[in-house]
Design a protein around this motif. Structure first.
Motif, PDB file in Angstrom:
ATOM      1  N   MET A  43      25.978 -34.655  30.002  1.00 51.18           N
ATOM      2  CA  MET A  43      27.170 -34.029  29.300  1.00 51.18           C
ATOM      3  C   MET A  43      26.576 -32.927  29.220  1.00 51.18           C
ATOM      4  N   GLY A  44      28.486 -32.297  28.793  1.00 50.42           N
ATOM      5  CA  GLY A  44      28.158 -31.149  28.715  1.00 50.42           C
ATOM      6  C   GLY A  44      27.809 -30.179  27.747  1.00 50.42           C
ATOM      7  N   LEU A  45      27.587 -29.122  26.935  1.00 47.48           N
ATOM      8  CA  LEU A  45      27.417 -28.938  26.084  1.00 47.48           C
ATOM      9  C   LEU A  45      28.536 -29.563  24.762  1.00 47.48           C
ATOM     10  N   LEU A  46      29.808 -29.658  25.211  1.00 52.63           N
ATOM     11  CA  LEU A  46      30.905 -29.844  24.261  1.00 52.63           C
ATOM     12  C   LEU A  46      30.506 -31.202  23.803  1.00 52.63           C
ATOM     13  N   GLY A  47      29.995 -32.492  24.870  1.00 50.56           N
ATOM     14  CA  GLY A  47      29.453 -33.336  24.303  1.00 50.56           C
ATOM     15  C   GLY A  47      28.660 -33.812  23.070  1.00 50.56           C
ATOM     16  N   VAL A  48      27.324 -32.487  23.554  1.00 51.57           N
ATOM     17  CA  VAL A  48      26.171 -32.476  23.016  1.00 51.57           C
ATOM     18  C   VAL A  48      26.509 -31.552  21.711  1.00 51.57           C
ATOM     19  N   ALA A  49      27.856 -31.722  21.164  1.00 45.46           N
ATOM     20  CA  ALA A  49      27.902 -30.596  19.976  1.00 45.46           C
ATOM     21  C   ALA A  49      28.578 -31.696  19.277  1.00 45.46           C
ATOM     22  N   LEU A  50      29.762 -32.377  19.427  1.00 46.24           N
ATOM     23  CA  LEU A  50      29.873 -33.664  19.065  1.00 46.24           C
ATOM     24  C   LEU A  50      28.887 -34.632  18.209  1.00 46.24           C
ATOM     25  N   ALA A  51      27.811 -34.830  19.529  1.00 43.38           N
ATOM     26  CA  ALA A  51      27.076 -35.996  19.142  1.00 43.38           C
ATOM     27  C   ALA A  51      25.779 -35.952  18.110  1.00 43.38           C
ATOM     28  N   PRO A  76      17.223 -42.202  18.179  1.00 43.73           N
ATOM     29  CA  PRO A  76      16.408 -40.417  16.990  1.00 43.73           C
ATOM     30  C   PRO A  76      16.227 -39.581  18.209  1.00 43.73           C
ATOM     31  N   LEU A  77      15.954 -40.034  19.342  1.00 46.22           N
ATOM     32  CA  LEU A  77      14.917 -38.838  20.136  1.00 46.22           C
ATOM     33  C   LEU A  77      16.791 -38.699  20.819  1.00 46.22           C
ATOM     34  N   ASP A  78      17.414 -38.855  21.309  1.00 41.22           N
ATOM     35  CA  ASP A  78      18.504 -38.230  21.371  1.00 41.22           C
ATOM     36  C   ASP A  78      19.190 -36.755  20.981  1.00 41.22           C
ATOM     37  N   LEU A  79      19.004 -37.439  19.604  1.00 42.15           N
ATOM     38  CA  LEU A  79      19.926 -36.710  18.358  1.00 42.15           C
ATOM     39  C   LEU A  79      18.857 -35.535  18.473  1.00 42.15           C
TER      40      LEU A  79
END
Length: 290
Positions: A1-9, A19-22
């Motif tokens: 996952m790129g930083l864009l996907g991380v930002a959305l999540a 919770p650990l993913d968040l």
């Protein structure tokens, strides 16, 4: 996952994510924001509060301290390798700003715990000086504990209300000494989530404890008391030194601390506090009130 996907999540509304993913996602964006100067101080604090809350949720759900540490290392490593001028980082930062725009206007929030939670309020008023508070009962007595007072330097207070009119002459804060222990002591039958574990079983043995005496004592004003308790029983407010709040924020959210109210004749009445999301609430109330 790129930083864009991380930002959305990492958006505050995605409560369905693990919770650990968040925690990972919010830590990536917090670290990238700090390194690249992506966010305003308020938004950075909001994101840090969200990361702290996700960390607490992951631990309470059964994640080990080792998993948390490894996740944080991976997240910070990913942020360290990102190109601050890349489109991926720029777009991700914009998405975080949009996601947290509404959250930055929230002035009150509740942080539930396993046993007890925190109520956070970014506004200070003459009628309610509490910024971050947890209420608890111990026997027939009651206590409000948390941060109250000035926005720039709230004090750590314990306000005890004693049904029999007893007057404590001192109070001490009792918590795990990180220098004497490798981690929290959680007396449970098996590993996993800590939901329902009594607070008294979340403290270490005496050899791993440290205590901090209150530095001031005075009768508690009505503004420090719940509306349904004002005037019903004598109440006393004890202020603890500022480093005690920092030490509390550094503890594991699954732990408990205790406030011992000391009375003549070597009598002690103990109230327990769940550490919970104190760190997240503390970060939240440090945001500028709007």
């Amino acid at each position: 996952m790129g930083l864009l996907g991380v930002a959305l999540a990492a958006a505050p509304g995605l409560a369905h994510a693990r919770p650990l993913d968040l925690f990972y996602e919010r830590t990536v964006m917090t670290a990238a924001g700090s390194r690249c100067g992506l966010f305003t101080p308020d938004l950075a604090r909001a994101l840090a509060a969200a990361a702290a809350q996700a960390r607490g949720a992951a631990l309470r759900a059964g994640a080990s301290a080792e998993e948390i540490a490894q996740t944080e290392r991976i997240a910070r490593g990913r942020a360290a390798g990102a190109d601050c001028r890349s489109k991926d980082v720029t777009v991700a930062a914009d998405r975080v700003r949009q996601a947290f725009a509404g959250f930055s206007r929230v002035n009150r929030i509740a942080y539930p715990g396993d046993v007890a939670g925190w109520q956070a309020d970014r506004y200070v008023s003459a009628a309610n000086p509490w910024r971050l508070k947890q209420d608890t009962a111990f026997g027939a007595d009651r206590m409000s504990f948390g941060l109250a007072g000035r926005e720039d330097a709230p004090a750590l207070l314990a306000v005890g209300r004693f049904a029999d009119g007893a007057q404590p002459y001192a109070a001490r804060l009792v918590m795990r000494d990180e220098g004497r222990s490798a981690g929290p002591y959680l007396q449970r039958v098996s590993l996993g989530a800590t939901t329902g574990l009594p607070l008294a079983r979340r403290m270490p043995p005496p050899a791993a404890l440290t205590s901090v005496m209150a530095e001031a004592r005075q009768p508690a004003g009505r503004d420090l008391l719940p509306k349904d308790q004002a005037g019903k029983a004598p109440a006393w407010a004890f202020r603890f030194p500022a480093p005690a709040a920092r030490a509390l924020a550094a503890l594991d959210p699954r732990e408990a601390i205790a406030v011992d109210f000391l009375f003549p004749g070597d009598r002690v009445r103990r109230a327990y506090v769940e550490v919970g999301d104190f760190a997240a609430g503390r970060a939240f109330v440090q945001m500028t009130a709007r």
